[in-house]
Design a protein around this motif. Sequence first.
Motif, PDB file in Angstrom:
ATOM      1  N   ALA A  43      42.338  35.739  26.689  1.00 52.71           N
ATOM      2  CA  ALA A  43      41.181  35.508  27.015  1.00 52.71           C
ATOM      3  C   ALA A  43      40.319  35.196  25.533  1.00 52.71           C
ATOM      4  O   ALA A  43      39.190  34.622  25.748  1.00 52.71           O
ATOM      5  CB  ALA A  43      40.621  36.653  27.891  1.00 52.71           C
ATOM      6  N   ASP A  44      40.687  35.880  24.569  1.00 55.55           N
ATOM      7  CA  ASP A  44      40.005  35.742  23.262  1.00 55.55           C
ATOM      8  C   ASP A  44      41.310  35.249  22.281  1.00 55.55           C
ATOM      9  O   ASP A  44      42.219  35.642  22.597  1.00 55.55           O
ATOM     10  CB  ASP A  44      39.380  36.718  22.648  1.00 55.55           C
ATOM     11  N   ASN A  48      42.885  40.656  24.200  1.00 55.98           N
ATOM     12  CA  ASN A  48      42.591  40.332  25.756  1.00 55.98           C
ATOM     13  C   ASN A  48      43.921  39.764  26.487  1.00 55.98           C
ATOM     14  O   ASN A  48      43.536  38.735  27.269  1.00 55.98           O
ATOM     15  CB  ASN A  48      41.365  40.119  26.202  1.00 55.98           C
ATOM     16  N   THR A  67      41.924  37.123  37.235  1.00 54.14           N
ATOM     17  CA  THR A  67      40.634  36.400  37.232  1.00 54.14           C
ATOM     18  C   THR A  67      40.041  36.416  36.004  1.00 54.14           C
ATOM     19  O   THR A  67      39.338  35.524  35.767  1.00 54.14           O
ATOM     20  CB  THR A  67      39.981  37.009  38.361  1.00 54.14           C
ATOM     21  N   PHE A  68      40.286  37.619  35.244  1.00 49.86           N
ATOM     22  CA  PHE A  68      39.587  37.495  33.860  1.00 49.86           C
ATOM     23  C   PHE A  68      39.940  36.269  32.985  1.00 49.86           C
ATOM     24  O   PHE A  68      39.377  36.110  31.964  1.00 49.86           O
ATOM     25  CB  PHE A  68      39.828  39.039  33.333  1.00 49.86           C
ATOM     26  N   LEU A  69      41.257  35.551  33.356  1.00 45.71           N
ATOM     27  CA  LEU A  69      41.568  34.514  32.284  1.00 45.71           C
ATOM     28  C   LEU A  69      40.983  33.145  32.918  1.00 45.71           C
ATOM     29  O   LEU A  69      41.073  32.314  32.447  1.00 45.71           O
ATOM     30  CB  LEU A  69      43.215  34.448  32.659  1.00 45.71           C
ATOM     31  N   ASN A  70      40.646  33.181  34.149  1.00 50.25           N
ATOM     32  CA  ASN A  70      40.069  31.866  34.633  1.00 50.25           C
ATOM     33  C   ASN A  70      38.944  31.311  33.881  1.00 50.25           C
ATOM     34  O   ASN A  70      37.522  32.007  33.662  1.00 50.25           O
ATOM     35  CB  ASN A  70      39.539  32.052  36.029  1.00 50.25           C
ATOM     36  N   ALA A  72      38.602  31.207  30.663  1.00 54.36           N
ATOM     37  CA  ALA A  72      38.438  32.242  29.613  1.00 54.36           C
ATOM     38  C   ALA A  72      39.629  32.038  28.777  1.00 54.36           C
ATOM     39  O   ALA A  72      39.425  32.783  27.713  1.00 54.36           O
ATOM     40  CB  ALA A  72      38.336  33.685  30.040  1.00 54.36           C
ATOM     41  N   ASP A 125      38.538  28.010  27.129  1.00 56.36           N
ATOM     42  CA  ASP A 125      37.578  28.230  28.353  1.00 56.36           C
ATOM     43  C   ASP A 125      37.830  27.119  29.389  1.00 56.36           C
ATOM     44  O   ASP A 125      36.635  27.273  30.294  1.00 56.36           O
ATOM     45  CB  ASP A 125      36.273  28.463  28.048  1.00 56.36           C
TER      46      ASP A 125
END
Length: 135
Positions: A43-44, A48, A67-70, A72, A125
């Motif tokens: 994600a970064d 992450n 979901t934290f990857l959507n 991102a 993103d």
Amino acid sequence: MVHTHSYKFKSLVAVLGLVQLALAGPTLSVRNTDSSATITVCADVGANCVGLPVVSDSCLDFTGGLTFLNKAVSSAVIPGGFVCTFFSQFECTSQGGDDEVVLLSGTWNFFDVPGPSSPDENFNDLASSVSCSPI
């Protein structure tokens, strides 16, 4: 005659198993993976991150525990011998144009990836799903 205590106990065990799975985070268990190959998606840039199993020609949406990857994803590591396509839409669909990127093995920073209309596309993103396969 049905033993309601036995039924309730089995239901409780099933619910606790689902809770344990949900609390475990985005770890996935997938059958028919390609030689235990995984891609690493972050994600970064370099942080992450989560390892995702490569399942040939299957689509993986960034939903549920992912979901934290959507919208991102900032970087990815793709193992040798594989190609992955990242899509800006769920279900690995493309409207054509700049809504997908195809990446061969290597370490990729999504601020600068080869795109369909430009050799230096910013896809940071934007990803909502991915599909990988052996080359």
